[in-house]
Design a protein around this motif. Structure first.
Motif, PDB file in Angstrom:
ATOM      1  N   LEU A 122       0.822  -1.204   0.000  1.00 16.60           N
ATOM      2  CA  LEU A 122       0.000   0.000   0.000  1.00 16.60           C
ATOM      3  C   LEU A 122       0.858   1.258   0.000  1.00 16.60           C
ATOM      4  N   ARG A 123       0.332   2.297  -0.637  1.00 12.70           N
ATOM      5  CA  ARG A 123       1.045   3.569  -0.734  1.00 12.70           C
ATOM      6  C   ARG A 123       0.071   4.709  -0.429  1.00 12.70           C
ATOM      7  N   GLY A 124       0.541   5.681   0.351  1.00 12.14           N
ATOM      8  CA  GLY A 124      -0.279   6.851   0.638  1.00 12.14           C
ATOM      9  C   GLY A 124       0.588   8.082   0.796  1.00 12.14           C
ATOM     10  N   THR A 125       0.076   9.222   0.345  1.00  9.05           N
ATOM     11  CA  THR A 125       0.797  10.486   0.442  1.00  9.05           C
ATOM     12  C   THR A 125       0.027  11.431   1.348  1.00  9.05           C
ATOM     13  N   ILE A 126       0.698  11.896   2.391  1.00 13.93           N
ATOM     14  CA  ILE A 126       0.100  12.737   3.416  1.00 13.93           C
ATOM     15  C   ILE A 126       0.294  14.206   3.042  1.00 13.93           C
ATOM     16  N   ASP A 127      -0.773  14.983   3.138  1.00 16.64           N
ATOM     17  CA  ASP A 127      -0.693  16.389   2.742  1.00 16.64           C
ATOM     18  C   ASP A 127       0.293  17.170   3.596  1.00 16.64           C
ATOM     19  N   ALA A 128       0.194  17.055   4.932  1.00 19.93           N
ATOM     20  CA  ALA A 128       1.079  17.859   5.782  1.00 19.93           C
ATOM     21  C   ALA A 128       1.269  17.230   7.148  1.00 19.93           C
ATOM     22  N   ILE A 129       2.535  17.203   7.568  1.00 19.28           N
ATOM     23  CA  ILE A 129       2.866  16.879   8.948  1.00 19.28           C
ATOM     24  C   ILE A 129       3.288  18.189   9.600  1.00 19.28           C
ATOM     25  N   THR A 130       2.614  18.559  10.691  1.00 17.84           N
ATOM     26  CA  THR A 130       2.859  19.847  11.337  1.00 17.84           C
ATOM     27  C   THR A 130       3.494  19.645  12.708  1.00 17.84           C
TER      28      THR A 130
END
Length: 210
Positions: A122-130
């Motif tokens: 599985l692959r996922g791209t996270i918009d933002a880590i703050t």
């Protein structure tokens, strides 16, 4: 088996596809978006059939707003200012303004953007880590529990703990915490179902359906 998934689909009037479609990436890892396509929505299918241009326009808006956020800019001469005022009539500028309000009001520092995680297949791209939370952006104020499942997938891939969805419009924002524990059982059942669908599709066609 799949009790959580079936209950969720019954409650949200979704149905489970018998096909797993994926070929988005060169390494053949399946994306979270592709896996979520197993959960089909007749009402959305109707919208896609009858309002294709509106869907395309919304997708283009989503891409541009995300691009502006990633590049930390909008079409206004003082975009480096900390001001919360804007004179532009451009709708995309106002989406960015809502994002900027969220950052300033909540004292947000973006640590990384568009970070991709891969686990198993599985692959996922996270918009933002703050500095405070992990955030997924949506260019609409309409909340949808499929978004919560999407975010729970990102948690599964990354094991980051605090997750929110930032819903943006041209006028304001909504910042909503996701109850990961509520949606994780559905995520795990979807993963198991996807493995079965992959095998079944391959046996029927000699490859996955496209």
């Amino acid at each position: 088996m799949y009790d959580n998934l079936i209950s969720f689909c019954e409650d949200k009037k979704l149905f489970i596809s018998d096909t797993l479609k994926y070929n988005r990436y060169w390494d053949w890892n399946i994306s979270v978006t592709e896996l979520l396509s197993i959960l089909e929505d007749d009402s959305f299918n109707y919208v896609k059939r009858n309002y294709a241009q509106a869907i395309e326009n919304a997708c283009e808006r989503w891409k541009q707003v995300h691009s502006n956020i990633e590049e930390n800019k909008f079409d206004y001469k003082n975009y480096y200012s900390d001001s919360l005022e804007i004179s532009s009539n451009n709708k995309l500028d106002k989406f960015y303004l809502a994002y900027k309000q969220w950052k300033i009001i909540n004292s947000i520092t973006i640590l990384s953007s568009e970070q991709t995680f891969v686990k198993d297949w599985l692959r996922g791209t996270i918009d933002a880590i703050t500095n405070l939370w992990v955030v997924d952006y949506k260019t609409s104020l309409k909340e949808n529990e499929k978004y919560c499942i999407q975010v729970a997938f990102y948690c599964y891939l990354s094991w980051e703990e605090n997750w929110y969805i930032l819903y943006l419009s041209k006028d304001k924002y909504k910042f909503v915490k996701v109850d990961i524990q509520k949606y994780m059982p559905i995520v795990l059942e979807l993963i198991e179902l996807s493995k079965i669908l992959y095998k079944v599709n391959k046996q029927e066609n000699g490859t996955t359906k496209e």
